[in-house]
Scaffold this motif. Structure first.
Motif, PDB file in Angstrom:
ATOM      1  N   PRO A 169      41.688  46.075  49.061  1.00 33.93           N
ATOM      2  CA  PRO A 169      41.261  44.513  48.767  1.00 33.93           C
ATOM      3  C   PRO A 169      40.083  44.000  48.867  1.00 33.93           C
ATOM      4  CG  PRO A 169      42.893  44.792  50.773  1.00 33.93           C
ATOM      5  CD  PRO A 169      42.914  46.162  49.972  1.00 33.93           C
ATOM      6  N   TYR A 170      39.274  44.827  50.144  1.00 35.66           N
ATOM      7  CA  TYR A 170      37.756  44.365  50.371  1.00 35.66           C
ATOM      8  C   TYR A 170      37.013  44.813  49.284  1.00 35.66           C
ATOM      9  CZ  TYR A 170      38.751  43.415  55.164  1.00 35.66           C
ATOM     10  OH  TYR A 170      39.001  42.793  56.315  1.00 35.66           O
ATOM     11  N   TYR A 197      38.020  42.330  46.232  1.00 36.70           N
ATOM     12  CA  TYR A 197      37.565  40.742  46.305  1.00 36.70           C
ATOM     13  C   TYR A 197      35.839  40.657  46.555  1.00 36.70           C
ATOM     14  CZ  TYR A 197      42.161  38.951  46.920  1.00 36.70           C
ATOM     15  OH  TYR A 197      43.490  38.486  46.596  1.00 36.70           O
ATOM     16  N   LEU A 198      35.540  41.722  47.473  1.00 37.13           N
ATOM     17  CA  LEU A 198      34.186  41.675  48.075  1.00 37.13           C
ATOM     18  C   LEU A 198      33.336  42.592  47.319  1.00 37.13           C
ATOM     19  CD1 LEU A 198      34.864  41.199  51.505  1.00 37.13           C
ATOM     20  CD2 LEU A 198      35.098  39.541  49.837  1.00 37.13           C
ATOM     21  N   LEU A 255      32.556  41.976  43.429  1.00 38.42           N
ATOM     22  CA  LEU A 255      32.050  40.309  43.202  1.00 38.42           C
ATOM     23  C   LEU A 255      31.011  40.035  42.391  1.00 38.42           C
ATOM     24  CD1 LEU A 255      33.311  37.507  43.571  1.00 38.42           C
ATOM     25  CD2 LEU A 255      31.382  37.211  45.174  1.00 38.42           C
ATOM     26  N   PRO A 256      29.816  41.007  42.604  1.00 40.49           N
ATOM     27  CA  PRO A 256      28.826  40.781  41.610  1.00 40.49           C
ATOM     28  C   PRO A 256      29.057  41.130  40.349  1.00 40.49           C
ATOM     29  CG  PRO A 256      28.103  41.855  43.722  1.00 40.49           C
ATOM     30  CD  PRO A 256      29.768  41.745  43.635  1.00 40.49           C
ATOM     31  N   ASN A 280      31.408  38.140  38.642  1.00 42.41           N
ATOM     32  CA  ASN A 280      31.134  36.396  38.647  1.00 42.41           C
ATOM     33  C   ASN A 280      30.764  36.087  37.149  1.00 42.41           C
ATOM     34  OD1 ASN A 280      30.630  34.160  39.867  1.00 42.41           O
ATOM     35  ND2 ASN A 280      28.215  34.821  40.221  1.00 42.41           N
ATOM     36  N   ARG A 281      31.651  35.937  36.409  1.00 42.77           N
ATOM     37  CA  ARG A 281      31.464  35.361  34.978  1.00 42.77           C
ATOM     38  C   ARG A 281      32.510  34.708  34.545  1.00 42.77           C
ATOM     39  NH1 ARG A 281      30.158  40.724  32.263  1.00 42.77           N
ATOM     40  NH2 ARG A 281      30.216  39.552  30.555  1.00 42.77           N
ATOM     41  N   VAL A 282      32.389  33.715  33.482  1.00 43.68           N
ATOM     42  CA  VAL A 282      33.246  33.045  33.034  1.00 43.68           C
ATOM     43  C   VAL A 282      33.948  33.814  31.749  1.00 43.68           C
ATOM     44  CG1 VAL A 282      34.037  30.935  31.571  1.00 43.68           C
ATOM     45  CG2 VAL A 282      32.373  30.730  33.579  1.00 43.68           C
ATOM     46  N   ARG A 283      33.243  34.216  31.141  1.00 43.22           N
ATOM     47  CA  ARG A 283      33.887  35.305  29.816  1.00 43.22           C
ATOM     48  C   ARG A 283      33.740  36.683  30.228  1.00 43.22           C
ATOM     49  NH1 ARG A 283      34.437  31.412  25.984  1.00 43.22           N
ATOM     50  NH2 ARG A 283      33.678  29.269  26.358  1.00 43.22           N
ATOM     51  N   PRO A 320      39.630  31.891  33.227  1.00 39.16           N
ATOM     52  CA  PRO A 320      38.128  32.516  33.250  1.00 39.16           C
ATOM     53  C   PRO A 320      38.153  33.855  34.004  1.00 39.16           C
ATOM     54  CG  PRO A 320      38.191  30.122  34.079  1.00 39.16           C
ATOM     55  CD  PRO A 320      39.648  30.907  33.796  1.00 39.16           C
ATOM     56  N   LEU A 325      36.337  35.569  36.482  1.00 44.35           N
ATOM     57  CA  LEU A 325      36.337  35.601  37.900  1.00 44.35           C
ATOM     58  C   LEU A 325      37.785  35.296  38.380  1.00 44.35           C
ATOM     59  CD1 LEU A 325      34.729  35.753  40.679  1.00 44.35           C
ATOM     60  CD2 LEU A 325      34.378  33.282  40.208  1.00 44.35           C
ATOM     61  N   PHE A 326      38.304  33.994  37.754  1.00 44.75           N
ATOM     62  CA  PHE A 326      39.593  33.772  38.280  1.00 44.75           C
ATOM     63  C   PHE A 326      40.804  34.787  37.942  1.00 44.75           C
ATOM     64  CE2 PHE A 326      39.510  29.221  39.908  1.00 44.75           C
ATOM     65  CZ  PHE A 326      38.152  29.355  39.806  1.00 44.75           C
ATOM     66  N   LEU A 333      40.249  37.645  40.256  1.00 46.33           N
ATOM     67  CA  LEU A 333      40.886  37.801  41.892  1.00 46.33           C
ATOM     68  C   LEU A 333      42.220  37.619  41.986  1.00 46.33           C
ATOM     69  CD1 LEU A 333      38.068  35.182  43.089  1.00 46.33           C
ATOM     70  CD2 LEU A 333      38.205  37.715  43.638  1.00 46.33           C
ATOM     71  N   LEU A 334      42.851  36.857  40.730  1.00 46.46           N
ATOM     72  CA  LEU A 334      44.187  36.825  40.696  1.00 46.46           C
ATOM     73  C   LEU A 334      44.872  38.475  40.932  1.00 46.46           C
ATOM     74  CD1 LEU A 334      46.646  34.939  40.446  1.00 46.46           C
ATOM     75  CD2 LEU A 334      46.543  35.076  38.283  1.00 46.46           C
TER      76      LEU A 334
END
Lengths: 499, 62
Positions: free
Chosen positions: B14-15, B18-19, B22-23, B26-29, B36, B38-39, B42-43
């Protein structure tokens, strides 16, 4: 009319809640005592621990605060999901370890553990006071959350200030009569309601306002893309570095958070906790719902600012649903405050009963009564803070965690590493708490883009190590086995073999 | 601890998801299943965390 319907539904459920709490402890009177009240006599099984711990994790903050932050900032609110998931994973190791330690030495919380580890009863008292201070914002958070709910479902008929008082009174009354077992029972009711209401809202809101998920998400992506990546909307200062440091810090803190530990210690055996560590992260999927709904509120009720954003979710609800369902959703949200708040207060009472009041011989006999008195006092203090120093829900929870994190070296490192001296742990703690207070009160959090608590923890740890190595060695005749928490898996095996 | 129970390394999953990642996420598309990116990511991490803990437990039970 609306107000009357919603408020009566709400009132009926509140009475039912207290009744359920009373029912849970009925027939267990005689053998009561502090251990039954505080850790359920250490007899709760997987299901109860699951609902209780999920209940603690899923507070009114998740219900309202998550929607509020989703509304205000967007993506940064996902830190909640991240730290809870990581924290549950860490809990797989730490939970059984703490459970076994407490069981072996007859302890009921982290304050006891610290006092036992370092062989100093006063240290337990000190940690109890400190932990109480850092729990107060969290209780305040729950009072605020429930107050918002009560006021909203009465359609404003009950003013916020009165609503806060009701929140305080219901919860304090509940916790004093019911204890941990009662909280676990009510948790079941609460989880059912939360799952049902969030599941319903997750489908209803997009369909009602946007003709379904597709169009809703499309609009989100095209119109509100600023909310969908870090650093989120507005000048939040909540970038990726903040997300990573906060999630990391909280994931470690959550395993020693006194309330989490209360859940651990209530378990019947260590394996209950391991199974739970596996199932609890699944509950986090639900957290995405209020976040998305918070962002949905952007389109429906634009223009909420500051603490008003906590209302984002409820504005949607009262705007589109009949009064009785508003009442039910209000109950779910209110129970999301009551259960965690009850556990928090219970933990405070236990810590004081065990570690502070026991130092005064006169009080020792009446530990449970005295602990209950402390609960009422702590609740009143939190209520007072709610009136005098209101803040948005998320901010309050962050302060709590950043402060509590400073106990990590003393508690967790102390239980695993014999060399750590009392002087070292104390010096670190003082520095850490000092740094956190400095940043928070000068409103410098986040600092340099990262969570202020982690900066303080780094300083804390460095000082603890330097003082331990440079300072005098400690003399303690007890063998390691008496003092340290063991790798619980091996300890477990031995127990099985002995049987 | 780790030498005797290497399966504990699964708990780092998980680390990383999630972490650590991340870099890069971190984007919408691209938009996946309407979400999106990123979501969606993370889901996915949220769904995979129980699996990681399960793998640890499976290692422990051997």
């Amino acid at each position: 009319m609306n107000a009357a319907v919603a408020t009566s539904v709400f009132g009926v459920f509140m009475v039912a809640t207290v009744a359920l709490g009373l029912l849970a402890v009925r027939g267990r009177r005689g053998g009561g005592g502090l251990a039954e009240w505080s850790v359920g006599g250490r007899s709760l099984g997987t299901v109860f621990i699951w609902v209780l711990m999920a209940g603690e994790g899923y507070t009114s903050f998740s219900y309202l605060g998550a929607a509020g932050w989703g509304y205000n900032y967007g993506a940064p609110v996902l830190y909640v999901v991240a730290y809870m998931s990581c924290g549950y994973a860490v809990g797989y190791v730490v939970g059984p370890m703490l459970w076994a330690y407490a069981r072996k030495h007859g302890l009921v919380g982290i304050t006891d553990m610290v006092a036992h580890r370092f062989g100093r009863p006063w240290l337990g008292a000190l940690v109890a006071v400190l932990a109480t201070v850092f729990l107060l914002p969290y209780i305040q958070l729950q009072i605020t959350g429930m107050g918002v709910v009560v006021s909203t479902i009465s359609y404003g008929a009950i003013s916020l200030n009165w609503a806060y008082f009701i929140a305080f009174a219901v919860t304090t009354g509940f916790v004093v009569v019911s204890g941990l077992r009662g909280s676990a029972w009510v948790s079941v009711l609460k989880d059912l309601l939360v799952i049902v209401t969030l599941g319903f809202l997750a489908i209803y809101v997009p369909v009602h306002y946007f003709d379904g998920y597709g169009p809703f998400l499309d609009r989100l992506v095209t119109e509100k893309s600023e909310w969908l990546t870090f650093p989120g909307h507005g000048d939040s200062g909540l970038g990726q570095a903040w997300f990573i440091t906060t999630s990391f810090l909280n994931s470690l803190t959550v395993v020693i958070f006194p309330t989490t530990v209360a859940g651990y210690l209530g378990a019947r055996n260590a394996d209950v906790l391991r199974r739970n560590a596996m199932w609890l992260p699944a509950y986090n999927v639900l957290l995405f719902v209020p976040m998305l709904l918070g962002m949905a509120a952007l389109f429906v009720v634009p223009g909420l600012v500051g603490a008003e954003s906590n209302l984002a979710l409820f504005k949607l609800v009262t705007d589109s649903l009949p009064a009785w369902s508003v009442g039910i959703i209000g109950v779910a949200a209110a129970l999301s405050s009551i259960v965690p708040m009850a556990v928090f207060m219970l933990v405070i009472g236990t810590m004081w009963g065990r570690s502070v009041l026991s130092l005064v011989p006169r009080w020792e006999r009446r530990q449970k009564g005295a602990a209950q008195l402390v609960v009422v006092v702590a609740g009143s203090l939190a209520l007072l803070l709610t009136y005098t120093a209101p803040n948005t829900l998320v901010r309050l929870s962050l302060i709590s965690y950043e402060g509590m994190a400073q106990l990590l070296p003393m508690v967790l490192l102390g239980l695993m590493w014999r060399r750590l001296t009392l002087l070292g742990a104390m010096s670190g703690l003082v520095v850490g708490v000092g740094v956190v207070c400095g940043f928070v009160f000068m409103e410098n959090d986040p600092v340099w883009g990262v969570n202020a608590g982690i900066v303080a923890l780094a300083a804390n740890l460095a000082v603890a190590l330097v003082v331990t190595y440079a300072g005098p060695r400690e003399r303690d005749e007890r063998p390691d086995d008496e003092v340290l928490a063991r790798d619980e898996w091996e300890a477990d095996r031995e127990v099985v073999n002995v049987r | 601890m780790l030498r005797r129970r290497p399966q504990l390394l699964w708990l780092l999953v998980p680390y990383v998801l999630y972490l650590g990642a991340l870099p890069f996420v971190n984007r919408v598309r691209p938009v996946v299943l309407g979400l999106p990116f990123l979501f969606f990511w993370l889901l996915g991490a949220t769904v995979l965390t129980p699996v990681a803990v399960w793998l640890t437990r499976r290692g422990d039970r051997r």
